[in-house]
Each structure stands twice: as C-alpha cells, then as structure tokens.
Design a protein around this motif. Structure first.
Motif, short mmCIF file in Angstrom:
data_model
loop_
_atom_site.label_atom_id
_atom_site.label_comp_id
_atom_site.label_asym_id
_atom_site.label_seq_id
_atom_site.Cartn_x
_atom_site.Cartn_y
_atom_site.Cartn_z
N ARG A 240 0.94 -1.23 -0.08
CA ARG A 240 0.06 0.08 -0.02
C ARG A 240 1.06 1.24 0.10
N VAL A 241 0.57 2.19 -0.81
CA VAL A 241 1.57 3.34 -1.25
C VAL A 241 0.76 4.70 -0.91
N ALA A 242 1.46 5.55 -0.55
CA ALA A 242 0.60 6.73 -0.50
C ALA A 242 1.60 7.84 -1.27
N VAL A 243 1.14 8.79 -1.85
CA VAL A 243 2.04 9.84 -2.75
C VAL A 243 1.17 11.11 -2.11
N VAL A 244 2.06 11.74 -1.52
CA VAL A 244 1.71 13.25 -1.37
C VAL A 244 2.40 14.08 -2.06
N ALA A 245 1.66 15.28 -2.55
CA ALA A 245 2.21 16.11 -3.47
C ALA A 245 1.83 17.43 -3.15
N SER A 246 2.74 18.20 -3.27
CA SER A 246 2.67 19.75 -3.21
C SER A 246 1.79 20.50 -4.42
N SER A 247 1.08 21.62 -4.20
CA SER A 247 0.27 22.18 -5.10
C SER A 247 0.77 23.28 -5.97
N TRP A 248 2.12 23.89 -5.52
CA TRP A 248 2.72 24.74 -6.17
C TRP A 248 3.33 24.27 -7.39
N HIS A 249 3.58 25.28 -8.45
CA HIS A 249 4.34 25.04 -9.84
C HIS A 249 3.55 23.69 -10.42
N ASP A 250 2.39 24.28 -11.02
CA ASP A 250 1.63 22.92 -11.77
C ASP A 250 2.14 22.07 -12.66
N GLN A 251 2.95 22.67 -13.48
CA GLN A 251 3.49 22.00 -14.71
C GLN A 251 4.60 20.97 -14.03
N VAL A 252 5.72 21.56 -13.28
CA VAL A 252 6.48 20.75 -12.53
C VAL A 252 6.00 19.53 -11.83
N MET A 253 5.06 19.92 -11.02
CA MET A 253 4.18 18.81 -10.14
C MET A 253 3.42 18.03 -10.90
N GLY A 254 2.87 18.29 -12.02
CA GLY A 254 2.37 17.41 -13.03
C GLY A 254 3.15 16.57 -13.44
N GLY A 255 4.43 16.76 -13.76
CA GLY A 255 5.41 15.81 -14.40
C GLY A 255 5.92 14.80 -12.98
N LEU A 256 6.26 15.52 -11.91
CA LEU A 256 6.51 14.56 -10.91
C LEU A 256 5.45 13.47 -10.28
N VAL A 257 3.99 13.98 -10.43
CA VAL A 257 3.11 13.21 -10.02
C VAL A 257 3.02 12.00 -11.25
N ALA A 258 2.94 12.45 -12.57
CA ALA A 258 2.85 11.63 -13.52
C ALA A 258 3.86 10.23 -13.47
#
Length: 158
Positions: A18-36
């Motif tokens: 079971r894995v959880a990913v916690v992601a910041s909301s600043w810098h949409d483009q960068v964060m979109g890449g990190l989450v992807a």
C-alpha cells in the motif's frame, strides 16, 4: 546533472504494498510531471493500492506524510518543488521539509521517497520533472526508491 551515476531501474513486484503519494500544489507543470512519474513507477512496480493526496506546499509534506505512514501505508512518496527566490524563505522551507521527511521515515520505520526538488531556477525544476524533454524523472525515481526500500525492510523482518 545530478542524475549522473544513478542506478539502473530494476522494477520488482510490489503488488502487495500500500503506497501513498503526497504532492505539493505549487508549480503546476512541474508537479504534474512529478506526479505522472510517480504513477509510471507505481504501474511498473505493479502497485494497485495507492492514494494520492495534495497539500498546499512543500512545507506541509512532512505532517501529511507522517499521518499517512501512521495510517498503515507501506511506503510514502513526497513530491514537491521549491525554487530559490530573493529571500531566505527558500532555505527555511527546504530545510524544514527535508528534515521533516527524514524524521517521518526514522520515527515511523516507513520509507519516504524523497521527491522534493530544491532548485535555483524553474528550468532546473522542469529538467528534473519527468516531462517530455526533461533530463530526469525525479517522481519516478523517488517512488522506485521508496518501493525498493519497503521491499528491503520486509525482507529484513523475515
């Protein structure tokens, strides 16, 4: 580039984690890449039981990572980006987030994948975000590291 010398990715079966990913909301483009990138790693490692949680900024990553680790997740991946500005704010946020995430892992025994980009410029962040044309994929790398560490900890437990 910081990726020089990184290990070759060797996905292992983590379908029981079971894995959880916690992601910041600043810098949409960068964060979109990190989450992807994190999601690509979860697929490559056969993880189907995962949760994605968003927090306002990188400063908030540790407290939510701690709650997730205490909530029974086998691994937590923390994703964020802090870009240097003209004030000491960068140093305070980076130090607090880094120290906090390290403390979560040590205090709970749950591996925390460190996907916090601490960059001087937005271009450096984009180069590490796993986007088309990026030199590195830190979201994938942080997730793979957390999964391998979770596997190692399970093997040590017998």
């Amino acid at each position: 580039m910081s990726g020089h010398g990184s290990p070759t990715d060797q996905p292992v079966d983590c379908s029981d984690l079971r894995v959880a990913v916690v992601a910041s909301s600043w810098h949409d483009q960068v964060m979109g890449g990190l989450v992807a990138g994190a999601e690509r790693a979860l697929v490559a490692y056969a993880v189907t039981d995962y949760r994605l949680v968003h927090v306002p900024g990188s400063f908030e990553l540790p407290v939510v990572a701690q709650a997730l680790a205490a909530g029974g997740y086998d691994a937590v991946v923390a994703l964020g980006v802090v870009i240097r500005g003209g004030t000491p704010h960068f140093d305070f946020v980076c130090t607090a987030a880094t120290d906090g995430l390290n403390r979560v892992a040590l205090d709970t025994g749950v591996p925390v994948g460190f996907g916090l980009l601490t960059c001087d410029t937005e271009q450096q962040a984009l180069d590490r975000a796993g986007l088309e044309g990026s030199a590195e994929d830190k979201g994938y790398e942080a997730t793979a590291a957390a999964l391998h560490t979770a596997r190692t900890l399970r093997s040590l437990a017998g």
